[in-house]
Each structure stands twice: as C-alpha cells, then as structure tokens.
Design a protein around this motif. Structure first.
Motif, PDB file in Angstrom:
ATOM      1  N   TYR A 278       0.831  -1.205   0.000  1.00 57.92           N
ATOM      2  CA  TYR A 278       0.000   0.000   0.000  1.00 57.92           C
ATOM      3  C   TYR A 278       0.869   1.260   0.000  1.00 57.92           C
ATOM      4  CZ  TYR A 278      -3.586   3.276   1.772  1.00 57.92           C
ATOM      5  OH  TYR A 278      -4.448   4.330   1.948  1.00 57.92           O
ATOM      6  N   GLN A 279       1.881   1.263   0.833  1.00 61.08           N
ATOM      7  CA  GLN A 279       2.761   2.435   0.914  1.00 61.08           C
ATOM      8  C   GLN A 279       3.616   2.577  -0.347  1.00 61.08           C
ATOM      9  OE1 GLN A 279       4.760   1.658   4.619  1.00 61.08           O
ATOM     10  NE2 GLN A 279       3.014   2.321   5.871  1.00 61.08           N
ATOM     11  N   ARG A 280       4.045   1.454  -0.916  1.00 61.98           N
ATOM     12  CA  ARG A 280       4.849   1.505  -2.142  1.00 61.98           C
ATOM     13  C   ARG A 280       4.032   2.011  -3.330  1.00 61.98           C
ATOM     14  NH1 ARG A 280       8.166  -4.134  -2.480  1.00 61.98           N
ATOM     15  NH2 ARG A 280       8.815  -3.210  -4.484  1.00 61.98           N
ATOM     16  N   ILE A 281       2.741   1.618  -3.394  1.00 58.56           N
ATOM     17  CA  ILE A 281       1.861   2.107  -4.464  1.00 58.56           C
ATOM     18  C   ILE A 281       1.790   3.628  -4.430  1.00 58.56           C
ATOM     19  CG2 ILE A 281      -0.622   2.377  -4.946  1.00 58.56           C
ATOM     20  CD1 ILE A 281       0.392   0.133  -6.507  1.00 58.56           C
ATOM     21  N   TYR A 282       1.598   4.189  -3.231  1.00 55.16           N
ATOM     22  CA  TYR A 282       1.465   5.644  -3.126  1.00 55.16           C
ATOM     23  C   TYR A 282       2.779   6.360  -3.414  1.00 55.16           C
ATOM     24  CZ  TYR A 282      -3.409   5.980  -1.819  1.00 55.16           C
ATOM     25  OH  TYR A 282      -4.782   5.952  -1.854  1.00 55.16           O
ATOM     26  N   ARG A 283       3.892   5.743  -3.060  1.00 56.82           N
ATOM     27  CA  ARG A 283       5.182   6.351  -3.399  1.00 56.82           C
ATOM     28  C   ARG A 283       5.405   6.336  -4.909  1.00 56.82           C
ATOM     29  NH1 ARG A 283       7.137   3.514   1.243  1.00 56.82           N
ATOM     30  NH2 ARG A 283       8.031   1.873  -0.074  1.00 56.82           N
ATOM     31  N   GLU A 284       5.051   5.220  -5.543  1.00 59.17           N
ATOM     32  CA  GLU A 284       5.247   5.120  -6.991  1.00 59.17           C
ATOM     33  C   GLU A 284       4.298   6.045  -7.747  1.00 59.17           C
ATOM     34  OE1 GLU A 284       5.287   1.740 -10.543  1.00 59.17           O
ATOM     35  OE2 GLU A 284       5.604   1.139  -8.461  1.00 59.17           O
ATOM     36  N   MET A 285       3.120   6.245  -7.179  1.00 57.22           N
ATOM     37  CA  MET A 285       2.119   7.087  -7.839  1.00 57.22           C
ATOM     38  C   MET A 285       2.613   8.521  -8.016  1.00 57.22           C
ATOM     39  SD  MET A 285      -1.870   7.444  -6.666  1.00 57.22           S
ATOM     40  CE  MET A 285      -1.933   5.728  -6.158  1.00 57.22           C
ATOM     41  N   GLU A 286       3.535   8.956  -7.149  1.00 63.19           N
ATOM     42  CA  GLU A 286       4.058  10.321  -7.237  1.00 63.19           C
ATOM     43  C   GLU A 286       4.844  10.565  -8.513  1.00 63.19           C
ATOM     44  OE1 GLU A 286       6.296  10.937  -3.702  1.00 63.19           O
ATOM     45  OE2 GLU A 286       4.565  10.813  -2.354  1.00 63.19           O
TER      46      GLU A 286
END
Length: 544
Positions: free
Chosen positions: A182-190
């Motif tokens: 979940y946290q990696r998805i949001y980091r990559e989304m940036e």
C-alpha cells in the motif's frame, strides 16, 4: 430513561408555582455552595423578598435549609435523604439510578476507517468516543447497537489490493506485506501516473459488479480489518455489526437509489450531481462509477430500516459531508430516523499529522505495549510482592484504562497533540488515580467486619461532599446523553474519586463508632464507581 427521586425537578416545579418564567437552566447543580442553585438575575424583585417567598413555599422534608448568596439562592438537601435514595435503588435494583427501557432503537456508527492499515492513535479517538457513547446510551435505557461501515470501495482499498498484486503477488497476504504494498503504491504514484490509470480501470470493473475482483478486494481488506478488531479488543471495544460498502454495489442498491432520484439529478458531462443551493454534490463520476457520497446515502437508508436514532461519529473534516448528507436524505427521500453527528478534533503527533500511506503513525498496538511496559515498571517498584501473573493482569488493565481515559476525558471538539509523556502519565487526573481510589475502597471493605448499618442523620463535611457527588451521578448521565459527550462521565469519575479520597483521608473507618455508617457509604461509592467506569472502559481492580 432514568428513574430516581429527582430533587431538581421537585424544586423546579415548586419554584414555577411562584415564578412561571423560571427555566430548567435557571436551576443547576450547586457548585461551591448549595446542592442546587437558582439564578435570580431575571426575577424583578428584591433578592430577600424572593428568598422569603421561596422559604414559605418550599417546606419539603428533604430540604435542610435555603440561603441567599448575591444573585443566587442555594438549596441544601438533607444528606440522609440523598443517601437513602441511592442505597434503596442499589438494594432493590442493583444500581443507581434505575432505568426504564426506551422503545427507541439507536445505532452508533463509529471507527468505519478504510481498512488499509493498523488502527493508529488518531483513529482510536473515533472508536473510543463511539464505544463510550454506545455504553452511555445503553445505560440510559436505549436499545443500542454499534456498527462499522467497512469502506472496501474506492481508491484507497483498491490501492491496497493493487499493491499486493504488484509487489507481493506470490506471497500469502498478511498485514505486513499488505501495508508495504500500500505504501509503495502511493510512493510510486508520485512519479508514475500509469498507476492511477490501473486503479481507475479496477474501479470501473468493481462498479460493474465484477464478483471475483470484489471478493479479492474484500479478502485483503478483511485481513486488515481483523487486525483492527484485535487491536480494539485490547482496550475493551468490540463492535456489534459490520456492513460492507461493496455489498451496496454488488446487489444494485446504489443504482436503484440513483434511479429513484433521477428527476433531481443534473449532469456535467457524463457525471451526475445534486444541487444544494449553489453547490454541486456529485454522486457519479464521468465514467459512471459512484462516489462515496452515493454509497453513504444508500447506507443511511439501510440503517433507518431498523433504527429510530442514528449517531455517526466522524472526524471534524466530515462536517460538510454530514450537512449535505442530512439535507439530501431529508429532501429527496422519506427519511424518518433522527440523526446526530458527533465530530471530533484530530489527534496529531508533535511533528505533524499521522498518515498510514506515508508510514508516519503510532499504532494502537505500539501505544498499548509501551503503556504496559511503563505499568510493569511502576508495579514492580511499588509492589515487589506481586507475582508475574498478577503483574500482567494489573498492567494490562491499567494500559487499556489509561489509553481510553486519556483520550475520552477531552471534549471531542478539541484537537489532541499526542505526547508520550502524557499518554504514559500515571499521576494526577488519570485512570490509575480513579482505579486506585476504587482499590482503596475495596481494601477498607475487606478489613471491616461490618456489613453496613442503618442510614445515619449526622454527617460531617467530607461525608456530605461524597454523598452529594454520588447523588449527582444521574445528572451527569443525563448531560452525557443530551450532548453525546462521554467526557462528562470521565470528569464525573474524577470528581467522585477526589471526593472519596478526601473522605478516606479525613474519616477513619475501622474500629470507630462510625464504622457501620461509613461502610455503608463506601459500599454505595463502590457500586457507583463500577457502574460509571464501565461506560468509558475503565477496568477496575480490587487491588493495585
């Protein structure tokens, strides 16, 4: 509703025979002076004349005396009358005050966070307030139930699922790898905008009722939800029922709702909205997928089918949402249930706001374990004779009680900055202070051979003060229900504990002529402490 001899109501009724304009708010529980106080600012007569009229008209046996202090008239109730009412209620019904069950059914919705990570200190304020309101309403006589609206639809939970598929596909989902994904998805989304396209594509499939996708998302969400349930259970919170947001999509309820108000919907491109004044409240996106507002409408229509009164506990950032929701429900639907929203200020860290996505949180489990550690240190220092099992039981009770009390004692409207030094404080106005005063009472009762004698008629200042605070319990209950404020009960418990501690320090009990009378007082105190403490989740112990 509460049933007891309400001296305030009796006094108010007699006062209105003299001055019909006197209101409920003009008579209040006494503070520094009498047991009840009448404000006479608006009565256009000389205060001494008002006092004389009242003295002549109020010749009730339970009134000890009436006096005048400036623009206030104070009523002093005979302590033996107050204590008699409390004692007889406990003897006949097991508690004070007695209740008459209201036929109304109340649903308290609380927590209802997106199941995308462990519950943290910011979110537990919702849970603690909601659970306390539920217990207070239940005690008052309402048929109450709690509910968690599981937000398993929308971008955040879809991101949780996608994070697992992309980064941990070959692993059995658990709380750790789900949170990592979940946290990696949001980091990559940036930096990678294609992630948002993937999420939108999944959302479209989801809205069309793709059962396999919905089942998969529900599965990962339920793993996180189970961790939330386990954490809440540590501090004595168990939610009665869970309703999954996705079911309203899967079974077509959202579409049916939109069709039922189609005449009132307006379009902006392909998106649909309702106008409230000059505001547009969107119910669907341009791609036809529903927004949370639509699903919340359906959920509240579902809730009103079985409940007369709905109480929603929400963060202060939901005020506009709640206002719009209530307007839509009452304007466009046959919505009959009473609805109240309890808003709470946010809990933040000293270095900023908590965020599950960014991994900047203090989890409930972290707080619970650290509070236990601190409790164990103090217990071993003060009670080296305790064995390990006793230390474990006592430290767990102190931890759960301290966490709940530290949060619930603050008015919900006020924001809280979480500080470890305050959360782990066992001195002053705290749960351990309340628990220790109760343990003191239990100790005296164990040492005494008396079972509580006849009600006396001669009480000193400390006995009277304790009786007065105990008699005021129903008024605190009434206020807590009227304003949906559990902090009123928390502060009542502090006042009750302080009154008992003053009594304990100044009124010897064992082997004194007053032992039998004072044992009765302590028995009554113990009963009220047990009753009130349950309402806000304080776990009392016979010995600390």
């Amino acid at each position: 509703m509460l049933i007891f001899d309400d001296y305030k109501e009796i006094i108010l009724k007699r006062l209105r025979e003299l001055y019909p304009d006197i209101s409920q708010n003009d008579v209040e529980l006494g503070r520094d002076y009498g047991d009840f106080t009448l404000k006479i600012f608006k009565l256009k007569e000389d205060p001494k004349i008002i006092l004389k009229k009242i003295e002549e008209n109020l010749s009730e046996d339970f009134i000890e005396r009436i006096d005048l202090q400036g623009n206030y008239i104070n009523f002093f109730i005979r302590p033996e009358n107050m204590l008699g009412i409390i004692y007889n209620s406990i003897k006949d019904f097991g508690y004070f005050p007695n209740t008459f069950q209201d036929t109304s059914k109340v649903l308290i919705e609380h927590t209802s966070a997106n199941p995308t990570g462990p519950i943290h200190v910011g979110r537990i304020r919702n849970s603690i307030i909601g659970d306390s309101i539920y217990k207070i309403l239940e005690r008052y006589g309402y048929r109450s139930c709690t509910q968690y609206f599981v937000n398993d639809s929308g971008k955040q939970v879809i991101s949780l699922y996608l994070g697992h598929v992309k980064y941990h596909k070959n692993e059995k989902p658990d709380l750790q790898n789900l949170l990592d994904g979940y946290q990696r998805i949001y980091r990559e989304m940036e930096t990678n905008k294609s992630i948002e396209n993937e999420i939108e594509a999944l959302a479209e499939r989801y809205e069309k009722g793709d059962k396999e996708l919905i089942d998969n998302i529900q599965h990962v969400a339920s793993i996180v939800l189970d961790s939330v349930k386990a954490s809440l259970k540590k501090i004595g919170i168990e939610i009665s029922t869970y309703v999954w947001e996705s079911n309203f999509i899967l079974y077509g309820d959202v579409n049916k709702m939109l069709e039922s108000i189609s005449e009132n919907l307006k379009s902006e491109g392909s998106a649909k909205y309702i106008e409230i004044g000059d505001k547009k409240i969107f119910l669907t996106r341009a791609d036809g997928t529903s927004l949370y507002f639509s699903r919340d409408i359906v959920y509240h229509l579902f809730k009103q089918e079985n409940f007369d009164w709905l109480v929603d506990v929400l963060g202060e950032d939901h005020k506009d949402h709640a206002k719009n929701l209530e307007y839509v429900l009452k304007t466009f639907f046959d919505f009959q249930s009473k609805i109240d929203f309890v808003f709470y200020g946010f809990v933040s860290l000293e270095n900023g706001k908590m965020s599950t996505r960014k991994g900047r949180i203090v989890t409930l489990d972290d707080l619970y374990e650290k509070t236990i550690e601190e409790s164990v240190k103090i217990i071993k220092e003060k009670r080296p004779d305790y064995d390990e099992n006793l230390i474990k039981n006592v430290s767990e009770a102190i931890a759960a009680s301290s966490i709940r009390f530290n949060i619930v004692r603050v008015n919900a409207n006020k924001p809280i900055v979480f500080k470890w030094s305050e959360a782990l404080n066992f001195e002053g106005d705290s749960a351990p202070y309340i628990m220790y005063s109760y343990a003191r009472a239990c100790s005296v009762l164990r040492k005494s051979s008396k079972s509580g004698g006849e009600l006396g008629n001669d009480y000193n200042k400390y006995e009277k003060d304790l009786i007065r605070v105990m008699y005021s319990y129903p008024y605190s209950l009434k206020s807590a229900v009227e304003f949906l404020r559990p902090d009123i009960i928390a502060n009542y418990l502090l006042n009750l504990s302080k009154a008992f501690n003053e009594f304990y320090l100044n009124c010897p009990v064992i082997n004194t002529p007053e032992e039998s009378k004072r044992i009765l007082l302590i028995m009554v105190y113990k009963n009220i402490m047990e009753d009130a403490s349950k309402l806000i989740g304080i776990k009392l112990l016979d010995e600390i």
